[in-house]
Enzyme design. Structure first.
Site, PDB file in Angstrom:
ATOM      1  N   LYS A  47       0.836  -1.206   0.000  1.00 55.82           N
ATOM      2  CA  LYS A  47       0.000   0.000   0.000  1.00 55.82           C
ATOM      3  C   LYS A  47       0.862   1.243   0.000  1.00 55.82           C
ATOM      4  O   LYS A  47       1.882   1.296   0.679  1.00 55.82           O
ATOM      5  CB  LYS A  47      -0.894  -0.020   1.244  1.00 55.82           C
ATOM      6  CG  LYS A  47      -1.778   1.202   1.394  1.00 55.82           C
ATOM      7  CD  LYS A  47      -2.726   1.048   2.567  1.00 55.82           C
ATOM      8  CE  LYS A  47      -2.073   1.430   3.868  1.00 55.82           C
ATOM      9  NZ  LYS A  47      -3.002   1.295   5.015  1.00 55.82           N
ATOM     10  N   SER A 106     -10.187   3.436   9.374  1.00 51.71           N
ATOM     11  CA  SER A 106     -10.365   4.840   9.745  1.00 51.71           C
ATOM     12  C   SER A 106     -11.236   5.504   8.683  1.00 51.71           C
ATOM     13  O   SER A 106     -12.455   5.527   8.799  1.00 51.71           O
ATOM     14  CB  SER A 106      -8.996   5.508   9.888  1.00 51.71           C
ATOM     15  OG  SER A 106      -9.153   6.850  10.247  1.00 51.71           O
TER      16      SER A 106
HETATM   17  C1  R5P Z   1      -2.320   1.617   8.321  1.00 53.57           C
HETATM   18  O1  R5P Z   1      -1.202   1.286   8.137  1.00 53.57           O
HETATM   19  C2  R5P Z   1      -3.313   0.794   9.079  1.00 53.57           C
HETATM   20  O2  R5P Z   1      -2.898  -0.526   9.234  1.00 53.57           O
HETATM   21  C3  R5P Z   1      -4.667   0.841   8.392  1.00 53.57           C
HETATM   22  O3  R5P Z   1      -4.554   0.201   7.137  1.00 53.57           O
HETATM   23  C4  R5P Z   1      -5.095   2.265   8.226  1.00 53.57           C
HETATM   24  O4  R5P Z   1      -5.048   2.944   9.446  1.00 53.57           O
HETATM   25  C5  R5P Z   1      -6.482   2.337   7.644  1.00 53.57           C
HETATM   26  O5  R5P Z   1      -6.778   3.668   7.426  1.00 53.57           O
HETATM   27  P1  R5P Z   1      -7.903   4.101   6.401  1.00 53.57           P
HETATM   28  O6  R5P Z   1      -9.159   3.385   6.771  1.00 53.57           O
HETATM   29  O7  R5P Z   1      -8.011   5.592   6.598  1.00 53.57           O
HETATM   30  O8  R5P Z   1      -7.412   3.755   5.038  1.00 53.57           O
END
Ligand code: R5P
Length: 297
Positions: free
Chosen positions: A191, A221
């Site tokens: 990612k 989030s």
């Molecule tokens: C990031 O490294 C975490 O593991 C989650 O993937 C991240 O916090 C998810 O955030 P969002 O829902 O804003 O993409």
């Protein structure tokens, strides 16, 4: 052992308490003064007792953090022998570095504030994007529990021969646990975060035609990560997609975004109470507290 709770985790703390035979409930009165200050009163005898204080730090992290500090300090002031801080969702763990000059490294500040007041800490799937094994950085013994095997139990009867997917490298640790429990194949994507709401997922070519899938991550989030991952799985022909996270922060329209991307079910745990908190972490936390009880001293 006494078990008590801050305002953030009353229900979860009760569930934990009921599973820890031999513990006693300690009532703490919490209220706000008209100007927003926090009032706390410990409603019981704590002298020479071991006390587990349960408080997640979601949605109003500053408020819940301050309340945690006030309760912990008061317990110590009243003669408690030992405090076990139970912080299922540990806020500020994502600001674990100075991304641009001058920024506060809030994780270190919060870690210090809490560690000064507890003898031991229990957290659940604490965020560790850059610093793997971050729980070892606390100056007090810290146990980082995982909800990953609970996801496997939850989906076992819903998915047929599923593939377990991690949206990024960090998720590998949770994906491995869930995949092993299910005896399933796993794939870890890469990612790149473009903005606070947008991510780009690198998947490589996959054939998931007709396959059931489970995505596992620590936090939802904004939902950007899950939505993009769901889209990718659907484009590879996946039949059913279940998105699971430990901490359903669910900012803004996160949930709608993930369903719109094609998810069949989105679920989380009660480290953060939410409309998708179908799984309770009370069992894994209670098991850890039972070990403390057995240790005695
Ligand atoms: C990031 O490294 C975490 O593991 C989650 O993937 C991240 O916090 C998810 O955030 P969002 O829902 O804003 O993409």
């Amino acid at each position: 052992m006494l078990i008590c709770s801050g305002s953030a985790s009353e229900i979860l703390a009760q569930k934990i308490y009921r599973r820890v035979k031999g513990s006693k409930w300690l009532e703490i009165e919490k209220k706000k003064f008209p100007d927003g200050e926090t009032y706390v009163k410990v409603e019981g005898e704590v002298k020479d007792e071991k006390v587990a204080l349960v408080q997640s730090m979601y949605h109003q992290p500053n408020n819940y953090l301050m309340e945690f500090l006030i309760i912990a300090d008061t317990l110590l002031d009243l003669g408690a022998q030992e405090i076990i801080g139970v912080i299922p969702y540990f806020a500020y763990a994502r600001q674990d570095t100075r991304f641009t000059p001058g920024e506060a490294v809030t994780f270190d500040i919060v870690k210090k504030l809490i560690s000064e007041r507890v003898n031991k800490l229990i957290v659940v799937d604490i965020h560790q994007h850059r610093r793997r094994g971050i729980e070892k950085e606390f100056p007090v013994p810290t146990v980082n529990l995982t909800a990953a095997s609970l996801f496997a139990d939850y989906v076992r009867d819903k998915l047929v021969n599923p593939v377990v997917i991690g949206p990024d490298e960090e998720s590998e640790q949770w994906v491995s646990v869930a995949a092993e429990k299910l005896g399933a194949e796993k794939f870890i994507f890469r990612k790149q975060r473009l903005t606070s709401e947008e991510v780009q997922i690198e998947t490589g070519e996959l054939n998931l035609k007709g396959r059931d899938t489970l995505i596992v991550d620590d936090i939802i989030s904004t939902g950007g990560t899950m939505a993009k991952t769901v889209e990718a799985l659907k484009s590879f022909g996946a039949k059913r997609v279940i998105s699971a996270c430990t901490h359903p922060v669910l900012a803004g329209k996160a949930l709608a975004k993930i369903y719109k991307a094609g998810a069949d079910e989105v679920l989380g745990t009660d480290t953060i109470p939410s409309e998708i908190s179908f799984i309770t972490v009370s069992g894994i936390i209670a098991d850890e507290l039972k070990k403390e009880l057995e240790r005695g001293d």
